[in-house]
Motif scaffolding. Structure first.
Motif, mmCIF file in Angstrom:
data_model
loop_
_atom_site.group_PDB
_atom_site.id
_atom_site.type_symbol
_atom_site.label_atom_id
_atom_site.label_comp_id
_atom_site.label_asym_id
_atom_site.label_seq_id
_atom_site.Cartn_x
_atom_site.Cartn_y
_atom_site.Cartn_z
ATOM 1 N N ILE A 18 0.866 -1.580 -0.429
ATOM 2 C CA ILE A 18 -0.092 -0.377 0.271
ATOM 3 C C ILE A 18 1.205 0.826 -0.256
ATOM 4 C CG2 ILE A 18 -1.801 -1.785 1.150
ATOM 5 C CD1 ILE A 18 -0.845 -0.361 3.574
ATOM 6 N N ASN A 19 0.262 1.856 -0.939
ATOM 7 C CA ASN A 19 0.710 3.783 -0.834
ATOM 8 C C ASN A 19 2.533 3.628 -0.522
ATOM 9 O OD1 ASN A 19 -1.410 4.741 -0.267
ATOM 10 N ND2 ASN A 19 -0.892 4.342 2.562
ATOM 11 N N ARG A 20 3.007 3.984 -0.068
ATOM 12 C CA ARG A 20 4.811 4.537 -0.583
ATOM 13 C C ARG A 20 5.656 2.321 -0.372
ATOM 14 N NH1 ARG A 20 5.468 8.829 -1.947
ATOM 15 N NH2 ARG A 20 4.318 10.571 -0.107
ATOM 16 N N ASP A 21 4.960 1.599 -0.608
ATOM 17 C CA ASP A 21 5.643 0.290 -0.672
ATOM 18 C C ASP A 21 5.505 0.038 -1.977
ATOM 19 O OD1 ASP A 21 6.115 0.381 2.322
ATOM 20 O OD2 ASP A 21 4.431 -1.231 3.038
ATOM 21 N N ILE A 22 4.485 -0.106 -2.497
ATOM 22 C CA ILE A 22 4.664 0.639 -3.740
ATOM 23 C C ILE A 22 5.622 0.592 -4.909
ATOM 24 C CG2 ILE A 22 3.007 0.290 -5.783
ATOM 25 C CD1 ILE A 22 0.753 0.616 -4.173
ATOM 26 N N ARG A 23 6.572 -0.701 -5.413
ATOM 27 C CA ARG A 23 8.490 -0.235 -5.726
ATOM 28 C C ARG A 23 8.166 -0.093 -7.400
ATOM 29 N NH1 ARG A 23 9.950 1.160 -1.808
ATOM 30 N NH2 ARG A 23 10.182 0.030 0.066
ATOM 31 N N ALA A 24 6.912 -0.504 -7.906
ATOM 32 C CA ALA A 24 6.569 0.625 -9.446
ATOM 33 C C ALA A 24 6.711 1.678 -9.557
ATOM 34 C CB ALA A 24 4.762 -0.936 -9.828
ATOM 35 N N GLU A 26 5.255 3.030 -12.477
ATOM 36 C CA GLU A 26 4.172 3.492 -13.229
ATOM 37 C C GLU A 26 2.751 2.254 -13.075
ATOM 38 O OE1 GLU A 26 5.107 5.227 -17.039
ATOM 39 O OE2 GLU A 26 4.314 2.703 -17.668
ATOM 40 N N VAL A 27 1.955 2.856 -12.665
ATOM 41 C CA VAL A 27 1.175 2.086 -12.176
ATOM 42 C C VAL A 27 -0.778 2.157 -13.261
ATOM 43 C CG1 VAL A 27 1.869 1.384 -10.000
ATOM 44 C CG2 VAL A 27 0.137 3.017 -9.653
ATOM 45 N N ARG A 28 -1.681 0.944 -12.830
ATOM 46 C CA ARG A 28 -2.626 1.103 -14.280
ATOM 47 C C ARG A 28 -3.470 1.589 -12.334
ATOM 48 N NH1 ARG A 28 -4.820 -0.111 -18.431
ATOM 49 N NH2 ARG A 28 -2.793 -1.162 -19.291
ATOM 50 N N VAL A 29 -4.096 3.319 -12.604
ATOM 51 C CA VAL A 29 -5.080 3.067 -11.489
ATOM 52 C C VAL A 29 -7.035 3.005 -11.693
ATOM 53 C CG1 VAL A 29 -5.957 5.217 -9.723
ATOM 54 C CG2 VAL A 29 -3.105 4.783 -10.675
ATOM 55 N N HIS A 43 3.876 8.841 -8.134
ATOM 56 C CA HIS A 43 3.678 9.953 -7.288
ATOM 57 C C HIS A 43 2.349 10.532 -7.825
ATOM 58 C CE1 HIS A 43 4.650 12.180 -10.342
ATOM 59 N NE2 HIS A 43 5.901 11.809 -10.770
ATOM 60 N N GLN A 44 1.954 10.631 -9.029
ATOM 61 C CA GLN A 44 0.219 11.235 -9.605
ATOM 62 C C GLN A 44 -0.487 9.992 -9.256
ATOM 63 O OE1 GLN A 44 1.130 10.386 -13.729
ATOM 64 N NE2 GLN A 44 1.836 13.333 -13.733
ATOM 65 N N MET A 48 -3.600 11.330 -6.231
ATOM 66 C CA MET A 48 -4.716 10.642 -6.521
ATOM 67 C C MET A 48 -5.512 10.370 -5.050
ATOM 68 S SD MET A 48 -5.849 9.783 -9.834
ATOM 69 C CE MET A 48 -7.726 9.665 -9.850
ATOM 70 N N ALA A 49 -4.853 9.853 -4.406
ATOM 71 C CA ALA A 49 -5.400 9.125 -2.976
ATOM 72 C C ALA A 49 -4.976 9.205 -2.445
ATOM 73 C CB ALA A 49 -4.028 7.427 -2.749
ATOM 74 N N ASN A 50 -3.719 10.955 -2.269
ATOM 75 C CA ASN A 50 -4.476 11.373 -0.854
ATOM 76 C C ASN A 50 -5.467 12.630 -0.573
ATOM 77 O OD1 ASN A 50 -2.780 12.426 1.557
ATOM 78 N ND2 ASN A 50 -1.688 14.013 0.307
ATOM 79 N N ASP A 51 -6.199 12.904 -2.128
ATOM 80 C CA ASP A 51 -6.957 13.920 -2.045
ATOM 81 C C ASP A 51 -8.008 13.401 -1.492
ATOM 82 O OD1 ASP A 51 -4.842 16.020 -3.324
ATOM 83 O OD2 ASP A 51 -5.561 15.603 -5.571
ATOM 84 N N HIS A 52 -8.674 11.887 -2.583
ATOM 85 C CA HIS A 52 -9.357 11.110 -1.472
ATOM 86 C C HIS A 52 -9.326 10.606 -0.281
ATOM 87 C CE1 HIS A 52 -11.751 10.842 -6.382
ATOM 88 N NE2 HIS A 52 -10.601 10.367 -6.332
ATOM 89 N N GLY A 53 -8.183 11.215 0.552
ATOM 90 C CA GLY A 53 -8.215 10.725 2.426
ATOM 91 C C GLY A 53 -8.159 9.047 1.621
ATOM 92 N N LEU A 54 -7.472 8.977 0.973
ATOM 93 C CA LEU A 54 -7.847 7.095 0.816
ATOM 94 C C LEU A 54 -6.333 6.313 0.506
ATOM 95 C CD1 LEU A 54 -11.223 6.334 -1.173
ATOM 96 C CD2 LEU A 54 -10.808 6.263 1.035
ATOM 97 N N ASP A 55 -6.517 4.867 0.803
ATOM 98 C CA ASP A 55 -5.387 4.717 0.497
ATOM 99 C C ASP A 55 -4.675 4.372 -0.772
ATOM 100 O OD1 ASP A 55 -3.981 4.129 2.975
ATOM 101 O OD2 ASP A 55 -5.652 3.172 3.336
#
Length: 179
Positions: A18-24, A26-29, A43-44, A48-55
């Motif tokens: 989750i969050n910063r543990d993801i090593r890739a 780029e990811v498909r969101v 980082h984008q 985006m997750a931070n804007d929603h207040g979620l993980d």
């Protein structure tokens, strides 16, 4: 220290990043509503997750690029444990019960054993019927087969013969399964 590292390596397979543990890079969101937001830099996606207040939770790490969903991680973990519990409930364990007889087992004893077999089959368990031969009784293999066929005939309405009588060393074995 080496044991600790080894433990971490073995735990990596079933770990959800989750969050910063993801090593890739780029990811498909997938956003909280379930719509695809496309392939984003990590980082984008985190912003985006931070804007929603979620993980940002990596739901499919083997895909290229990995699929991450914006969701509440605590709720996700709770749902995963619930799914595992439901799968465990639906799983039925079939036990194999064993009944041992001898080639010269008396009629009354045989009826008692058949009663036990009926009870086991009624509980949806398989039954392994074993005829044990001691010493010179090994020459009585036909009597052993007769005992097994008598048992099979008496429970043929509730059970089927899964494995027909066969020798294994000094024993003859037959397996009965519920219909």
């Amino acid at each position: 220290m080496a044991i600790h590292r080894k433990f971490l390596k073995s735990n990596k397979k079933d770990r959800t990043f989750i969050n910063r543990d993801i090593r890739a890079k780029e990811v498909r969101v997938i956003d909280p509503e379930g719509n695809q937001s496309g392939i984003l830099q990590i980082h984008q996606a985190l912003a985006m997750a931070n804007d929603h207040g979620l993980d940002l939770v990596e739901v499919s790490p083997n895909a290229r690029p990995p699929v991450c969903k914006i969701m509440d991680y605590g709720r996700y973990k709770y749902e995963q444990t619930k799914k595992k519990q439901e799968a465990k409930k639906k799983q039925s364990t079939v036990q194999v019960k064993e009944i041992k007889v001898r080639p010269k087992t008396g009629e009354h004893d045989l009826q008692t054993k058949i009663g036990h077999i009926t009870k086991f089959i009624g509980n949806k368990d398989k039954v392994k019927v074993t005829v044990m031969f001691r010493g010179r009784e090994i020459t009585l293999s036909q009597q052993g087969r007769d005992v097994l066929s008598k048992i099979a005939e008496s429970v043929n309405e509730i059970a089927t013969v899964e494995s027909y009588p066969k020798f294994e060393g000094r024993t003859m074995i037959m397996i009965l399964a519920p219909k």
